[in-house]
Scaffold this motif. Structure first.
Motif, PDB file in Angstrom:
ATOM      1  N   LEU A  37       0.826  -1.206   0.000  1.00 34.81           N
ATOM      2  CA  LEU A  37       0.000   0.000   0.000  1.00 34.81           C
ATOM      3  C   LEU A  37       0.864   1.261   0.000  1.00 34.81           C
ATOM      4  O   LEU A  37       0.636   2.181  -0.786  1.00 34.81           O
ATOM      5  N   VAL A  38       1.855   1.316   0.866  1.00 36.97           N
ATOM      6  CA  VAL A  38       2.730   2.494   0.962  1.00 36.97           C
ATOM      7  C   VAL A  38       3.449   2.734  -0.362  1.00 36.97           C
ATOM      8  O   VAL A  38       3.541   3.873  -0.836  1.00 36.97           O
ATOM      9  N   VAL A  39       3.938   1.678  -0.987  1.00 36.18           N
ATOM     10  CA  VAL A  39       4.632   1.806  -2.282  1.00 36.18           C
ATOM     11  C   VAL A  39       3.690   2.388  -3.336  1.00 36.18           C
ATOM     12  O   VAL A  39       4.060   3.295  -4.088  1.00 36.18           O
ATOM     13  N   SER A  56      -3.690   8.145 -17.113  1.00 34.01           N
ATOM     14  CA  SER A  56      -4.912   7.889 -16.350  1.00 34.01           C
ATOM     15  C   SER A  56      -5.166   6.401 -16.141  1.00 34.01           C
ATOM     16  O   SER A  56      -5.700   6.009 -15.112  1.00 34.01           O
ATOM     17  N   GLU A  57      -4.756   5.571 -17.072  1.00 37.31           N
ATOM     18  CA  GLU A  57      -4.946   4.128 -16.900  1.00 37.31           C
ATOM     19  C   GLU A  57      -4.116   3.633 -15.715  1.00 37.31           C
ATOM     20  O   GLU A  57      -4.610   2.883 -14.869  1.00 37.31           O
ATOM     21  N   GLU A  58      -2.858   4.051 -15.650  1.00 34.54           N
ATOM     22  CA  GLU A  58      -2.007   3.660 -14.522  1.00 34.54           C
ATOM     23  C   GLU A  58      -2.542   4.250 -13.220  1.00 34.54           C
ATOM     24  O   GLU A  58      -2.583   3.586 -12.193  1.00 34.54           O
ATOM     25  N   THR A  59      -2.985   5.486 -13.280  1.00 32.60           N
ATOM     26  CA  THR A  59      -3.529   6.157 -12.099  1.00 32.60           C
ATOM     27  C   THR A  59      -4.768   5.429 -11.591  1.00 32.60           C
ATOM     28  O   THR A  59      -4.900   5.179 -10.388  1.00 32.60           O
ATOM     29  N   GLN A  60      -5.664   5.067 -12.497  1.00 30.24           N
ATOM     30  CA  GLN A  60      -6.866   4.338 -12.102  1.00 30.24           C
ATOM     31  C   GLN A  60      -6.512   2.990 -11.491  1.00 30.24           C
ATOM     32  O   GLN A  60      -7.106   2.569 -10.500  1.00 30.24           O
ATOM     33  N   LYS A  61      -5.534   2.330 -12.082  1.00 23.80           N
ATOM     34  CA  LYS A  61      -5.096   1.026 -11.566  1.00 23.80           C
ATOM     35  C   LYS A  61      -4.529   1.182 -10.153  1.00 23.80           C
ATOM     36  O   LYS A  61      -4.864   0.400  -9.261  1.00 23.80           O
ATOM     37  N   CYS A  63      -5.188   3.561  -7.981  1.00 18.66           N
ATOM     38  CA  CYS A  63      -6.295   3.897  -7.075  1.00 18.66           C
ATOM     39  C   CYS A  63      -7.093   2.659  -6.694  1.00 18.66           C
ATOM     40  O   CYS A  63      -7.435   2.467  -5.523  1.00 18.66           O
ATOM     41  N   LYS A  64      -7.362   1.804  -7.668  1.00 24.57           N
ATOM     42  CA  LYS A  64      -8.108   0.573  -7.384  1.00 24.57           C
ATOM     43  C   LYS A  64      -7.306  -0.356  -6.477  1.00 24.57           C
ATOM     44  O   LYS A  64      -7.861  -0.970  -5.563  1.00 24.57           O
ATOM     45  N   GLU A  65      -6.002  -0.449  -6.717  1.00 24.18           N
ATOM     46  CA  GLU A  65      -5.161  -1.310  -5.886  1.00 24.18           C
ATOM     47  C   GLU A  65      -5.061  -0.754  -4.461  1.00 24.18           C
ATOM     48  O   GLU A  65      -5.086  -1.515  -3.492  1.00 24.18           O
ATOM     49  N   ILE A  66      -4.979   0.543  -4.331  1.00 23.26           N
ATOM     50  CA  ILE A  66      -4.940   1.173  -3.014  1.00 23.26           C
ATOM     51  C   ILE A  66      -6.247   0.889  -2.273  1.00 23.26           C
ATOM     52  O   ILE A  66      -6.242   0.484  -1.102  1.00 23.26           O
ATOM     53  N   GLU A  67      -7.364   1.089  -2.942  1.00 26.17           N
ATOM     54  CA  GLU A  67      -8.663   0.807  -2.329  1.00 26.17           C
ATOM     55  C   GLU A  67      -8.780  -0.661  -1.924  1.00 26.17           C
ATOM     56  O   GLU A  67      -9.328  -0.982  -0.869  1.00 26.17           O
ATOM     57  N   TYR A  68      -8.251  -1.549  -2.734  1.00 26.25           N
ATOM     58  CA  TYR A  68      -8.276  -2.980  -2.420  1.00 26.25           C
ATOM     59  C   TYR A  68      -7.489  -3.259  -1.145  1.00 26.25           C
ATOM     60  O   TYR A  68      -7.946  -4.001  -0.268  1.00 26.25           O
TER      61      TYR A  68
END
Length: 135
Positions: A37-39, A56-61, A63-68
Motif C-alpha cells: 500500500l505504501v509503495v 490515467s490508466e495507470e492512475t486508475q489502476k 487507485c483501485k489497488e490502493i482501495e483494495y
C-alpha cells in the motif's frame, strides 16, 4: 482528469478487538499489505496532476489497488491511520474501554498504544501494567 485519494481513513466502527498477542500475530498479514500500500501511494503521489491525466490508466489502476489494500486491512480488523507512513491501529479493550494498539511499518512488533481520541504523537509504550489490564 486528476485523481485524488484520501490518505487517512477512520471508519468509526469496531468489529474486532485485538489482544497484544493477536495483534502481533496479525502483523504477518498486515505487514505485506501495508508495505504494498505504501509503495503504491508513493507512486501515485509521485505523479504530477498532468502525469496523472496523461497516465490515467495507470492512475486508475493504482487507485483501485490502493482501495483494495484498504479493504484488506479493514477485513483484518485494523484501522488504517496513515497510508503514507504505514500507520495502523488495532482496536483493543483495556480496563473496559476502547483503546488502540499502535503499529507503524518498520517496527518489529506491536509495542505502543494510545487512547482513541489521541494519536501517534501521544502513544505510550506497552508495559506490564497495561498488559495485565487488556481484556
Amino acid at each position: 482528469m486528476f485523481f485524488s485519494i484520501s490518505l487517512k481513513w477512520y471508519t468509526g466502527s469496531v468489529e474486532r478487538y485485538f489482544t497484544i498477542e493477536s495483534a502481533t500475530h496479525a502483523l504477518a498479514i498486515v505487514r505485506p499489505i501495508l508495505t504494498d500500500l505504501v509503495v503504491k501511494v508513493q507512486r501515485l503521489e509521485s505523479l504530477s496532476k498532468d502525469e496523472q491525466a496523461e497516465q490515467s490508466e495507470e492512475t486508475q489502476k493504482l487507485c483501485k489497488e490502493i482501495e483494495y489494500h484498504v479493504h484488506e486491512l479493514e477485513t483484518v480488523g485494523v484501522v488504517l491511520k496513515d497510508a503514507k507512513l504505514g500507520l495502523v491501529d488495532f482496536p483493543c479493550m483495556h480496563e473496559n474501554r476502547l483503546v488502540y494498539l499502535c503499529w507503524m511499518l518498520g517496527e518489529a512488533e506491536v509495542s505502543f498504544w494510545h487512547e482513541v481520541k489521541q494519536g501517534f504523537t501521544q502513544r505510550k509504550r506497552i508495559d506490564a501494567r497495561f498488559k495485565v489490564a487488556v481484556v
